[in-house]
Design an enzyme around this catalytic site. Structure first.
Site, mmCIF file in Angstrom:
data_model
loop_
_atom_site.group_PDB
_atom_site.id
_atom_site.type_symbol
_atom_site.label_atom_id
_atom_site.label_comp_id
_atom_site.label_asym_id
_atom_site.label_seq_id
_atom_site.Cartn_x
_atom_site.Cartn_y
_atom_site.Cartn_z
ATOM 1 N N GLU B 52 0.878 -1.171 0.000
ATOM 2 C CA GLU B 52 0.000 0.000 0.000
ATOM 3 C C GLU B 52 0.907 1.209 0.000
ATOM 4 O OE1 GLU B 52 -2.779 0.543 3.186
ATOM 5 O OE2 GLU B 52 -3.764 -1.358 2.751
ATOM 6 N N ASP B 63 -6.432 9.821 9.453
ATOM 7 C CA ASP B 63 -5.145 9.312 9.914
ATOM 8 C C ASP B 63 -4.720 9.898 11.246
ATOM 9 O OD1 ASP B 63 -4.053 7.452 7.905
ATOM 10 O OD2 ASP B 63 -4.391 9.152 6.563
ATOM 11 N N TYR B 178 -11.092 -4.362 2.999
ATOM 12 C CA TYR B 178 -10.207 -3.900 4.068
ATOM 13 C C TYR B 178 -11.082 -3.688 5.291
ATOM 14 C CZ TYR B 178 -6.448 -0.973 6.147
ATOM 15 O OH TYR B 178 -5.468 -0.443 6.943
#
Lengths: 409, 279
Positions: B52, B63, B178
């Site tokens: 990734e 994040d 994911y």
């Protein structure tokens, strides 16, 4: 009468879009929550009991309706259009922000949320959020850029007095956009119990529409008050724009009245050509940030650029998506005022009317200074006096201090 | 789709070996272009199965601090979308099998131009995209166009994705799913394996796609535990921290590849019946 343009009040559509602007560009973790919020808001909107409570708090707690005041001296000073001030600065907490916070906190209670978070720039939305959180007995966390904390100390202290925890945001550039990022990070981590009170007509759907609806009380009152005073609608409306909530609240109830001209004033900082400004519509391009597609200050690679403005409340590199759409439709004219023009208008308002406006609001007054002199006295111009300037004493002293013998900060 | 992708090959091969994939996340251009290139090119040898590669963004809302700082380091050193695609192209000159998935936010892609981006990405050898702020409600933006370019659109499922919403999330998903192990940002608290195992089993009832698990996985032990029941384990912030904590580029490369090797060894052994202690 012009041809009606499609500025229907039915927007946004089911996907939260105003034309191509708006939407729900958020992480999957937040999606179920945002969909739930949308459902709950739809219910509240049509629930007489919710509306009754909202009206009660708007009246007895916020102090609405705010007066529509004929600014006789300002009118004389500019020598043209008749200038009316919609006195949102007289609301509890000193700005229009509380209109929205009351609405959202009632929704938070309805949804059984236990904790309130918010972002703030100048601190007015933070203060309004801390205020309603205190009133409803909910713990409250406010994210504020470290840079803004520095320049808005009095509001930081107010929030703390009201029992809120103020968390300085140092990530990114430490301003409003980073505070919003940090609030979104908190929300995604505390999805179960937390309600995020967004302070402007931006963010993922349903926020832009919901905040607009809670702020639309400004325009609805203005409409009724002007009809009562003059027997007709105003000719023009002027409001400052950061994210754009006070402007949207003023404009929205008039969108279908095509004879009412609307002017939104962005923060021109040191001038739109200088690159140091916060004028997303006049100096930005479309992009996706904070859950919506709108005009943004960004470089050609899609990286967000810092906004610059003397007023912390307009210092945001984006704008509400409905404004982006109204801009492209041409329904609202978007202009900008520089720091210097705003400072000048700020002083004129103080001296002519005995009203100290917020620096944000001074941008709207700067446009009035340009526009009013060339218009006849019959022209009824309403300015949204969105906030009071007590919070700005330090910044103004910094810029004008020497003139008044105030020591430079 | 008759086209067999690198991701399909990769997961099929790993199924044969009865082990999960090790997926590494690094931000392109972090800490600088040359070090980032060395980091990237050494990953397969150190044991990474799927790469990734983060496309840095100034405002990475999903994040945590580690990846936020990585993005700023990269941007401050001049990383751009074009340079990220060029990194992939150069990597492909040496490695034609290791899948590369670009991960990031929509705005830099939107500004690059969706069609232009997909064309250039496909040409460079990109296999999939993970775009955090594009939920299925906006599939027409990038997910559907990506399919036209044979680029997989990897969908995130999260602890808040309930049974009612899951079909929508899975509808146009491809490559793998994911699973975001905890509600939160990257690099946050560690997930509890028991709850995770149940969640992954629940997902399997609705999809044939391989399931990767990420967010909060930092150690070889965690990777082994989660790799026992998932098809892939994603490690990001822990690797990015190695860059942050290194004093020199050489040290960054050494630390990152060192941690990758540990993780790789661990996921390779995690389903071996004779080593129940490790699992």
């Amino acid at each position: 009468m012009n041809q009606p343009v499609d500025v229907s009040k039915s927007l946004p559509d089911a996907n939260g879009l105003f034309g191509s602007f708006g939407g729900r560009f958020v992480a999957e973790t937040l999606m179920p929550l945002i969909l739930e919020l949308q459902d709950e808001y739809t219910i509240a909107k049509n629930d007489p009991e919710f509306q009754r409570q909202l009206a009660y708090f708007q009246g007895d707690y916020v102090g609405r309706p705010s007066p529509l005041y004929f600014a006789e001296r300002l009118t004389e000073y500019f020598g043209g259009a008749s200038i009316y001030l919609k006195r949102e600065e007289l609301n509890h907490t000193g700005a229009h922000k509380i209109n929205n916070c009351i609405g959202q906190v009632l929704l938070a209670k309805q949804m059984g949320k236990k904790r309130i978070i918010a972002e703030t720039g100048a601190g007015m939305h933070g203060v309004a959020t801390a205020t309603v959180a205190a009133r409803f007995g909910l713990p409250c966390v406010i994210y504020m850029g470290a840079t803004d904390i520095e320049r808005q100390q009095p509001n930081v202290f107010r929030m703390k007095l009201l029992g809120a925890e103020v968390i300085p945001v140092t990530s990114g550039t430490g301003t409003l956009k980073d505070a919003m990022n940090e609030a979104l990070r908190d929300w995604v981590t505390n999805v179960d119990d937390t309600f995020y009170i967004i302070g402007t007509v931006a963010g993922p759907h349903p926020y832009p529409a919901m905040v607009r609806d809670f702020q639309a009380v400004i325009g609805h009152e203005t409409r009724a008050q002007m009809l009562e005073k003059k027997g007709r609608l105003p000719d023009s409306l002027v409001a400052c724009i950061g994210g754009g909530s006070n402007a949207m609240g003023m404009f929205h109830p008039f969108l279908d009245d095509l004879d009412v001209k609307m002017i939104g004033v962005e923060a021109g900082g040191k001038g739109v050509k200088s690159g140091l400004h916060a004028a997303s519509l006049n100096g930005g391009t479309p992009g996706v940030l904070h859950g919506n597609r709108t005009y943004l200050l960004q470089n050609e690679d899609g990286q967000i650029i810092d906004a610059h403005s003397i007023s912390a409340g307009l210092d945001y590199p984006g704008i509400g998506p409905e404004h982006a759409w109204l801009h492209e439709q041409g329904r609202v004219e978007y202009v900008s005022a520089t720091d210097d023009e705003a400072l000048e208008a700020f002083q004129v308002c103080c001296r002519q009317e005995g009203i100290i406006p917020a620096l944000e609001t001074a941008h709207a007054l700067a446009e009035v200074a340009k526009r009013a002199p060339g218009l006849p006295r019959e022209h009824l111009m309403v300015v949204n006096l969105s906030g009071r300037g007590d919070k700005d004493m330090m910044s103004v002293a910094h810029h004008l201090g020497e003139k008044f013998g105030v020591k430079q900060l | 789709m008759t086209h067999t992708s690198r991701l399909e090959h990769c997961f099929a091969a790993l199924k044969q070996q009865n082990r999960p994939a090790l997926v590494s996340y690094l931000t392109a251009g972090d800490p600088d272009a040359e070090t980032s290139r060395r980091l990237l090119h050494g990953l397969p040898k150190a044991g990474v199965d799927i790469i990734e590669l983060g496309m840095p963004f100034s405002d990475p809302m999903a994040d945590g601090p580690a990846i936020q700082k990585a993005a700023l380091r990269a941007l401050n050193n001049g990383q751009t979308q074009a340079k990220t695609l060029e990194m992939v192209r150069r990597f492909r000159e040496e490695d034609s099998t290791t899948p590369i998935v670009l991960m990031g936010y929509y705005n830099p892609i939107y500004c690059y131009g969706v069609e232009r981006f997909l064309t250039d990405a496909a040409k460079a050898g990109v296999d999939g995209l993970i775009v955090v702020d594009l939920p299925p409600e906006h599939d027409e933006e990038l997910c559907q166009p990506a399919a036209q370019h044979n680029i997989d659109f990897i969908r995130l499922a999260t602890p808040t994705t309930d049974a009612k919403r899951l079909p929508k999330v899975l509808a146009n998903a491809s490559g793998f799913i994911y699973y975001v192990s905890v509600a939160g940002v990257t690099g946050g608290s560690a997930p509890t394996p028991e709850r995770l195992e149940g969640a992954v089993a629940g997902l399997r009832e609705h999809t044939e796609l391989p399931i990767a698990v990420g967010f909060g996985i930092r150690t070889a032990e965690q990777a082994a535990t989660i790799g026992r029941f998932s098809d892939a384990v994603v490690v990001g912030s822990a690797l990015v921290d190695c860059i942050e904590n290194a004093n020199t580029p050489d040290e960054a490369v050494e630390r990152v590849h060192g941690l990758v090797s540990e993780l790789a060894e661990s996921v390779r052994a995690c389903r071996e019946v004779n080593e129940p202690q490790v699992c």
